[in-house]
Design a protein around this motif. Structure first.
Motif, PDB file in Angstrom:
ATOM      1  N   PRO A   1     -90.119  44.545  63.115  1.00 46.72           N
ATOM      2  CA  PRO A   1     -88.785  45.170  63.045  1.00 46.72           C
ATOM      3  C   PRO A   1     -88.808  46.595  63.598  1.00 46.72           C
ATOM      4  CG  PRO A   1     -89.861  45.221  60.902  1.00 46.72           C
ATOM      5  CD  PRO A   1     -90.772  44.452  61.799  1.00 46.72           C
ATOM      6  N   GLY A   2     -87.635  47.149  63.780  1.00 42.37           N
ATOM      7  CA  GLY A   2     -87.523  48.544  64.203  1.00 42.37           C
ATOM      8  C   GLY A   2     -87.114  48.682  65.654  1.00 42.37           C
ATOM      9  N   VAL A   3     -86.909  49.976  66.041  1.00 46.46           N
ATOM     10  CA  VAL A   3     -86.473  50.267  67.408  1.00 46.46           C
ATOM     11  C   VAL A   3     -87.508  49.798  68.424  1.00 46.46           C
ATOM     12  CG1 VAL A   3     -85.837  52.098  69.020  1.00 46.46           C
ATOM     13  CG2 VAL A   3     -85.126  52.247  66.616  1.00 46.46           C
ATOM     14  N   ALA A   4     -88.779  50.011  68.098  1.00 45.31           N
ATOM     15  CA  ALA A   4     -89.866  49.609  69.005  1.00 45.31           C
ATOM     16  C   ALA A   4     -90.393  48.223  68.646  1.00 45.31           C
ATOM     17  CB  ALA A   4     -90.991  50.633  68.951  1.00 45.31           C
ATOM     18  N   GLY A   5     -89.586  47.479  67.923  1.00 43.39           N
ATOM     19  CA  GLY A   5     -90.026  46.164  67.486  1.00 43.39           C
ATOM     20  C   GLY A   5     -90.308  45.234  68.650  1.00 43.39           C
TER      21      GLY A   5
ATOM     22  N   LYS B   1    -100.383  38.217  76.906  1.00 46.76           N
ATOM     23  CA  LYS B   1    -100.963  39.333  76.155  1.00 46.76           C
ATOM     24  C   LYS B   1    -100.491  39.280  74.718  1.00 46.76           C
ATOM     25  CE  LYS B   1     -97.650  43.131  76.840  1.00 46.76           C
ATOM     26  NZ  LYS B   1     -97.502  44.522  77.298  1.00 46.76           N
ATOM     27  N   ARG B   2    -101.117  40.092  73.877  1.00 40.88           N
ATOM     28  CA  ARG B   2    -100.919  39.931  72.439  1.00 40.88           C
ATOM     29  C   ARG B   2     -99.552  40.397  71.958  1.00 40.88           C
ATOM     30  NH1 ARG B   2    -103.776  38.366  68.359  1.00 40.88           N
ATOM     31  NH2 ARG B   2    -103.584  39.258  66.283  1.00 40.88           N
TER      32      ARG B   2
ATOM     33  N   VAL C   1     -82.930  39.597  81.442  1.00 40.50           N
ATOM     34  CA  VAL C   1     -81.885  39.215  80.492  1.00 40.50           C
ATOM     35  C   VAL C   1     -81.726  40.347  79.487  1.00 40.50           C
ATOM     36  CG1 VAL C   1     -82.312  36.732  80.716  1.00 40.50           C
ATOM     37  CG2 VAL C   1     -83.561  38.053  78.989  1.00 40.50           C
ATOM     38  N   SER C   2     -80.801  40.185  78.574  1.00 41.68           N
ATOM     39  CA  SER C   2     -80.603  41.184  77.533  1.00 41.68           C
ATOM     40  C   SER C   2     -81.565  40.942  76.373  1.00 41.68           C
ATOM     41  CB  SER C   2     -79.155  41.127  77.024  1.00 41.68           C
ATOM     42  OG  SER C   2     -78.931  39.893  76.351  1.00 41.68           O
ATOM     43  N   THR C   3     -81.749  41.960  75.541  1.00 36.20           N
ATOM     44  CA  THR C   3     -82.602  41.795  74.358  1.00 36.20           C
ATOM     45  C   THR C   3     -81.978  40.773  73.402  1.00 36.20           C
ATOM     46  OG1 THR C   3     -81.506  43.690  73.322  1.00 36.20           O
ATOM     47  CG2 THR C   3     -83.575  44.117  74.492  1.00 36.20           C
ATOM     48  N   ARG C   4     -80.685  40.652  73.414  1.00 31.83           N
ATOM     49  CA  ARG C   4     -80.028  39.642  72.570  1.00 31.83           C
ATOM     50  C   ARG C   4     -80.431  38.235  73.016  1.00 31.83           C
ATOM     51  NH1 ARG C   4     -73.449  39.044  71.613  1.00 31.83           N
ATOM     52  NH2 ARG C   4     -73.562  37.222  70.223  1.00 31.83           N
ATOM     53  N   THR C   5     -80.494  38.024  74.334  1.00 35.21           N
ATOM     54  CA  THR C   5     -80.923  36.719  74.848  1.00 35.21           C
ATOM     55  C   THR C   5     -82.379  36.450  74.497  1.00 35.21           C
ATOM     56  OG1 THR C   5     -79.342  36.846  76.676  1.00 35.21           O
ATOM     57  CG2 THR C   5     -81.198  35.323  76.924  1.00 35.21           C
ATOM     58  N   VAL C   6     -83.195  37.513  74.544  1.00 29.30           N
ATOM     59  CA  VAL C   6     -84.604  37.361  74.157  1.00 29.30           C
ATOM     60  C   VAL C   6     -84.705  36.884  72.718  1.00 29.30           C
ATOM     61  CG1 VAL C   6     -86.762  38.598  73.702  1.00 29.30           C
ATOM     62  CG2 VAL C   6     -85.508  39.028  75.822  1.00 29.30           C
TER      63      VAL C   6
ATOM     64  N   SER D   1     -87.670  44.997  74.812  1.00 28.12           N
ATOM     65  CA  SER D   1     -87.215  45.511  76.106  1.00 28.12           C
ATOM     66  C   SER D   1     -88.138  45.069  77.239  1.00 28.12           C
ATOM     67  CB  SER D   1     -87.128  47.044  76.059  1.00 28.12           C
ATOM     68  OG  SER D   1     -88.386  47.605  75.708  1.00 28.12           O
ATOM     69  N   GLU D   2     -89.462  45.007  76.972  1.00 28.57           N
ATOM     70  CA  GLU D   2     -90.391  44.545  78.008  1.00 28.57           C
ATOM     71  C   GLU D   2     -90.087  43.099  78.402  1.00 28.57           C
ATOM     72  OE1 GLU D   2     -94.545  47.009  77.193  1.00 28.57           O
ATOM     73  OE2 GLU D   2     -94.082  45.235  75.983  1.00 28.57           O
ATOM     74  N   LEU D   3     -89.875  42.258  77.404  1.00 26.70           N
ATOM     75  CA  LEU D   3     -89.570  40.865  77.698  1.00 26.70           C
ATOM     76  C   LEU D   3     -88.233  40.743  78.423  1.00 26.70           C
ATOM     77  CD1 LEU D   3     -90.708  39.158  74.367  1.00 26.70           C
ATOM     78  CD2 LEU D   3     -91.819  38.993  76.603  1.00 26.70           C
TER      79      LEU D   3
END
Length: 320
Positions: free
Chosen positions: A55-59, A18-19, A32-37, A24-26
């Motif tokens: 960028p941003g919280v919802a980035g 998807k586009r 895994v953690s968002t750092r790993t993403v 957090s979804e990934l």
């Protein structure tokens, strides 16, 4: 948790699905953690995948279009659909036959056997409206294309136009699509010369594994060489005509290679032929230039018959 290489493939598959994805979804999908993403996104970028970030919280991330085509991941259904589609395009005369065939050869080389069986099942279960031309076996076409692309010697059985059969050992140089037919331009190792083979008359043998260096193609263009040789071999009737038009203009109007000799700035000699002089006369009349037959009684007679038919078609419309 997935190891790094497997996780990268899974991440790439998700980005193609998807586009837009948030970090957090990934992270949730990959466990895994968002750092790993973020680290994995960096790895994808380093090998050529253009991934845009918001960028941003919802980035989040998006797989963008890049300057080069990176590898794509296809699921089973997508791979089968692409293979079947490429095979169909390769035989439809849409102007991208050679490119479609090259892509098909690459894809079928890496398809698992279970998917190859599905592709073959689709082909075997599909019928098309019959045409005058012989049906084309895509498995043969694919085998020849793979040999050309891999610069691998190709052995095959061949049926001549007269019905005789024999075995050939070649260095396949180039495939040429002309109308509904495919031709292979190859160096015949047994005859030590160039030969042209119709693919629909070929039965490839097991791959040889022997590599070769490409040779310089005669006349510089495989298309010109194949069309010129095939056309002349098919001519039953030959003719030489004087065309009242510049040589460059005539060459632009004739879609196949023919011998054109400039006489002066406004006229040229053209040597050409056909298996049917009446069709040739009709085709030449459509060039919309004045023509004089210099040599070729059959063509002259065909022009006379054409003129009579056209005059009869006009009837008395122009009589006074």
């Amino acid at each position: 948790m997935l190891d790094t290489s497997v996780r990268l493939l899974e991440l790439l598959s998700l980005l193609q699905l998807k586009r837009d994805w948030t970090s957090s979804e990934l992270a949730d999908r990959l466990d895994v953690s968002t750092r790993t993403v973020r680290a994995d996104i960096g790895r994808l970028r380093s090998i050529g995948y253009p991934v845009d970030a918001r960028p941003g919280v919802a980035g989040g991330y998006r797989l963008a279009a890049g300057t080069a085509m990176p590898p794509l991941l296809l699921d089973d259904d997508e791979a089968v659909a692409v293979a079947v589609g490429l095979g169909a395009v390769a035989t439809r005369g849409l102007g991208v036959e050679e490119t479609s065939l090259t892509a098909l050869a690459k894809l079928e080389q890496v398809l698992p056997s279970r998917l190859r069986r599905r592709v073959e099942a689709v082909r075997e279960a599909t019928s098309v409206v019959p045409r005058a031309e012989p049906p084309l076996d895509l498995s043969v076409l694919g085998a020849v294309a793979a040999a050309v692309r891999g610069r691998e010697r190709l052995r095959f059985g061949y049926t001549k136009s007269g019905g005789g059969e024999g075995a050939r050992n070649t260095e396949p140089q180039r495939l040429v699509s002309w109308g509904p037919l495919w031709y292979l331009l190859a160096w015949d190792l047994d005859r030590d010369d160039w030969r042209i083979f119709r693919v629909d008359r070929m039965v490839p043998h097991a791959p040889t594994g022997a590599r070769f260096r490409p040779r310089v193609i005669p006349e510089g263009s495989a298309v010109d060489y194949v069309i010129g040789r095939v056309s002349r071999a098919a001519w039953k009737y030959r003719a030489r005509v004087l065309v009242h038009a510049p040589a460059a203009e005539v060459a632009a109007k004739i879609p196949i290679p023919v011998d054109i000799e400039m006489v002066d700035e406004s006229t040229c000699h053209v040597e050409l032929g056909s298996h049917d002089p009446d069709r040739l006369a009709l085709w030449m009349a459509q060039l919309d230039v004045d023509i004089e037959v210099i040599d070729g009684d059959e063509l002259a007679a065909a022009f006379d018959r054409l003129a009579t038919r056209l005059h009869r078609a006009a009837g008395g419309a122009f009589t006074t």
